[in-house]
Design an enzyme around this catalytic site. Structure first.
Site, PDB file in Angstrom:
ATOM      1  N   ASP A   1       0.851  -1.203   0.000  1.00 17.48           N
ATOM      2  CA  ASP A   1       0.000   0.000   0.000  1.00 17.48           C
ATOM      3  C   ASP A   1       0.883   1.247   0.000  1.00 17.48           C
ATOM      4  OD1 ASP A   1      -1.911   1.974   0.450  1.00 17.48           O
ATOM      5  OD2 ASP A   1      -3.043   0.752   1.864  1.00 17.48           O
TER       6      ASP A   1
ATOM      7  N   SER B   1      -4.536  -4.505   1.750  1.00 13.34           N
ATOM      8  CA  SER B   1      -3.625  -4.261   2.874  1.00 13.34           C
ATOM      9  C   SER B   1      -4.072  -4.984   4.143  1.00 13.34           C
ATOM     10  CB  SER B   1      -3.450  -2.759   3.126  1.00 13.34           C
ATOM     11  OG  SER B   1      -4.676  -2.166   3.418  1.00 13.34           O
TER      12      SER B   1
ATOM     13  N   HIS C   1      -0.535   4.509  -0.077  1.00 16.32           N
ATOM     14  CA  HIS C   1      -1.280   5.692   0.386  1.00 16.32           C
ATOM     15  C   HIS C   1      -0.624   6.217   1.664  1.00 16.32           C
ATOM     16  CE1 HIS C   1      -4.276   3.578  -2.102  1.00 16.32           C
ATOM     17  NE2 HIS C   1      -4.776   4.783  -2.345  1.00 16.32           N
TER      18      HIS C   1
END
Ligand code: B12
Length: 217
Positions: free
Chosen positions: A102, A155, A104
Site C-alpha cells: 500500500d 492491505s 497511500h
C-alpha cells in the site's frame, strides 16, 4: 458531474479537483481564523467523493493522483497553524507506517503530524513497509504504540502479517506495545481479523486513543 453529498464549498472544490480554488479558499479561511482540523475534514470529505467518482468510472487514476497532490498542498498550508497549537511535552513514542503493498500515505502523515503536535515522538517508516521491517524497527526503538495505516482491501492481509510479526518480536524481546490500525476502510471486523488492539478511521481520534493508552487523558 454529480455533486458530493455535502454542499460544503471546500468539499465540492476538492471533489472537482479545482486545485487553485481549493488553495485560495483554504488560505482565506485560515486567515479568517477557521479551525485547521475542520478544513482538513472538509477536504477529506471531498477526497471520499473523488474515490466514489473513480469507482463509478468518472475519474481515472490521474484523478486520484491529482486529489492526493491537492491534499498534500492543503496540509502544507494548514501545518504551521497546527504547530502553533503544539505542545512540547513528550507523551510517548509511536512507530507508524503504511503496510506492505500500500502506498497511500496522506492519512498516515496527518496522523503522524497530529501526534507530533501533541507531544509524541513519531518514528515514520514511510509506505509499503514489510512486516519484517516493522518488527525490526520496533525492536530497535521500543515504541509505546505502533500505528499501521492501510487504505486498500489488499492491505488487510499484510496488516495481519505485520501484527503477527510485531507480536512475535514483542514476545521474543520482552517488549510491550499496543498495536492500532487506521484507514478509510478499517472497521471492527477488520480489526478482529488482523488481530490489532484497536482501530480508528480518524486521525484526531487516533491521537486521543494514544493519549488514553499513555494514561494522559
Ligand atoms: C489519493 C488516493 C490515491 C493516491 C494516494 C496518494 C498518496 N500519497 O497517498 C494514489 C494515486 C497513489 C492512489 C493509488 C491507488 N488507489 Co487510491 N485513493 C486515493 C483517495 C482518492 C484518497 C485517499 C486519501 O488520501 N484520503 C484522505 C486521507 C486523509 O484519508 P485517509 O487516508 O482515510 O486517512 C484518514 C483516516 O483514515 C485516518 N488514518 C489513516 N491511517 C491511519 C493510521 C492510524 C494508526 C490511525 C489511528 C488513523 C489513520 O487518519 C486520516 C485523517 O483522519 C482514496 C479514496 C478514499 N475514499 O479514501 C482512493 C482509494 C483508497 N484508492 C483506491 C485504489 C483502488 C487505488 C489503486 C489500486 C488504483 C490503481 N488502479 O492503481 C492504487 C493503489 C496503489 C497502492 N498499491 O497502494 C481505492 C481502494 C479500494 C479498495 N477497496 O481497495 C479507493 C478507496 C478509491 C475507491 N473508492 O475506489 N490512490
Amino acid at each position: 458531474m454529480n455533486e458530493p453529498n455535502s454542499n460544503n464549498q471546500l468539499t465540492q472544490l476538492v471533489a472537482d479537483l479545482q486545485e487553485e480554488a481549493v488553495l485560495a479558499l483554504v488560505k482565506r479561511r485560515l486567515e479568517a481564523g477557521d479551525d485547521p482540523l475542520q478544513l482538513t475534514d472538509e477536504c477529506i470529505e471531498g477526497m471520499r467523493e473523488v474515490g466514489l467518482r473513480y469507482e463509478q468510472g468518472k475519474y481515472f487514476v490521474a484523478g486520484l493522483i491529482m486529489s492526493g497532490e491537492i491534499f498534500r498542498e492543503v496540509v502544507e498550508l494548514v501545518q504551521p497553524f497546527l504547530k502553533q497549537q503544539a505542545t512540547s511535552k513528550v507523551s510517548g513514542r509511536v512507530l507508524v507506517g503504511t503496510v506492505a503493498g500500500d502506498i497511500h500515505d496522506i492519512g498516515k502523515n496527518i496522523f503522524g503530524m497530529l501526534l507530533a503536535c501533541h507531544g509524541f515522538e513519531v518514528i515514520d517508516l514511510g509506505v509499503d513497509v514489510s512486516p519484517d521491517l516493522f518488527a525490526a524497527k520496533a525492536v530497535e526503538v521500543n515504541p509505546d504504540i505502533v500505528g499501521l495505516s492501510g487504505l486498500i482491501t489488499a492491505s488487510f492481509e499484510t496488516m495481519k502479517e505485520t501484527v503477527t510479526a510485531l507480536r512475535d518480536a514483542a514476545l521474543e524481546h520482552e517488549l510491550s506495545y499496543s498495536i492500532i490500525i487506521g484507514g478509510g476502510l478499517i472497521n471492527d471486523q477488520v480489526c478482529q481479523y488482523v488481530g490489532a488492539d484497536n482501530w480508528l478511521s480518524d486521525a484526531m481520534a487516533g491521537v486521543r486513543l494514544c493519549e488514553t493508552l499513555m494514561g494522559i487523558l
